[in-house]
Scaffold this active site. Structure first.
Site, PDB file in Angstrom:
ATOM      1  CG  MET A   1       8.334  66.915  20.605  1.00 39.67           C
ATOM      2  SD  MET A   1       8.665  65.490  19.688  1.00 39.67           S
ATOM      3  CE  MET A   1       7.682  64.280  20.397  1.00 39.67           C
ATOM      4  NE  ARG A  83      10.886  74.944  16.238  1.00 41.62           N
ATOM      5  CZ  ARG A  83      10.139  74.156  15.472  1.00 41.62           C
ATOM      6  NH1 ARG A  83       9.768  74.531  14.263  1.00 41.62           N
ATOM      7  NH2 ARG A  83       9.727  72.981  15.928  1.00 41.62           N
ATOM      8  CB  ILE A 109      13.018  70.273  16.931  1.00 46.33           C
ATOM      9  CG1 ILE A 109      13.018  71.618  17.643  1.00 46.33           C
ATOM     10  CG2 ILE A 109      12.411  70.424  15.555  1.00 46.33           C
ATOM     11  CD1 ILE A 109      13.855  72.699  16.903  1.00 46.33           C
ATOM     12  CB  SER A 110       9.069  70.182  21.224  1.00 46.13           C
ATOM     13  OG  SER A 110       9.697  69.122  21.880  1.00 46.13           O
ATOM     14  CD  GLN A 111       2.421  72.423  18.386  1.00 45.04           C
ATOM     15  OE1 GLN A 111       2.168  71.580  19.237  1.00 45.04           O
ATOM     16  NE2 GLN A 111       1.498  73.087  17.722  1.00 45.04           N
TER      17      GLN A 111
END
Ligand code: SAM
Length: 260
Positions: A1, A83, A109-111
């Site tokens: 990610m 977030r 959780i992706s960048q």
């Protein structure tokens, strides 16, 4: 990610100075209000700093992306979605660093930069219907929900999918539906989709997902070898016979699992 950019990782020393800076910056604000209002203000400030970092990363990767800035609507969505609500409690203080974070079950959780780029590539319209494969925390689904009319998202790990569904409902995302299952096969009953985003690395472009795209629809998917660098692909279904594929940039995602 994450997009692999040499020298971008924060070392322990940088993290320490960043923490000192954030405390120094936010402490005076906090002394003026309640602790809940203070926390909200801190998160808002941290989020807007993260947005600036994404904008700087987009500029420095413009040769890959073929653009200097992303769609302002996408950046507004990133600036809106909290977030910190999508990460485990012990990761909350890190929620607005522009990097992937662990969410349990060996997943991440992706960048935020990658979420922004992938969302931008989807070219969503406010009336659009979008499918996400790989719900994870639900963060990408929330960003999509800010921009499209209907979001369908599939997660293969039941506890992650169930938690994400509850979280999205609690945060008021009424236009997102979560399903537990293998996203390789898509969501046939809801097809066709204007856009599909796959947030785990596949060895190939899944044919069922191509079938479930509308003519003119767009899919964004990382394809390559698991646990290595993959290529983020922009797939356009021109019509029922023709699909074009463009390489966007090197990325690193957790693998797409399942029986296929
Ligand atoms: N989009 C997520 C977010 O915003 O938090 C991050 C997704 S994480 C990088 C990849 C997710 O894909 C993991 O939660 C993983 O369990 C899920 N996944 C892997 N293979 C899958 C499959 N075949 N079908 C559905 N989900 C899958």
């Amino acid at each position: 990610m994450s997009f692999r950019k040499p020298g971008f990782q924060l070392g322990a020393k940088e993290k320490f100075f960043l923490a000192i800076f954030l405390i120094g910056f936010f402490a005076p604000l906090c002394s003026m209000g309640s602790s809940v209002a203070c926390a909200a203000a801190n998160f808002r400030e941290a989020r807007s700093k993260m947005v600036q970092e994404i904008e700087a990363d987009v500029k420095s990767t413009r040769f890959f992306l073929d653009r200097e800035i992303l769609d302002p609507r996408v950046m507004a969505a990133i600036a809106t979605v909290p977030r910190h609500e999508f990460v485990p409690p012990r990761q909350k203080t890190l929620a607005y660093l522009n990097r992937p974070l662990p969410i349990g079950h060996g997943q991440t959780i992706s960048q935020p930069y990658i979420v922004a780029v992938m969302t931008d590539l989807l070219n969503l319209s406010p009336t659009g219907k979008v499918l996400e494969v790989g719900t994870g925390s639900g963060y990408q689904a929330a960003v999509l929900a800010e921009l499209a009319a209907e979001v369908f998202t599939i997660e293969i790990i039941r506890p992650l999918g169930e938690d994400a569904g509850e979280r999205l409902a609690r945060l008021g995302y009424k236009n997102v539906q979560v399903r537990i299952g293998d996203g390789y096969y898509g969501w046939k009953e809801e097809a066709p989709f204007d856009a599909i985003v796959v947030t785990a690395a596949a060895s190939h472009i899944p044919p069922p997902l191509i079938q479930q795209l509308k003519s003119g629809g767009i899919m964004v998917i990382p394809v390559g070898t698991p646990f290595m660098t993959q290529q983020l692909l922009l797939v356009t279904k021109e019509d029922e016979e023709k699909t074009t594929v463009r390489q966007i940039l090197p990325v690193r995602f957790v693998p797409l699992t399942g029986k296929h």
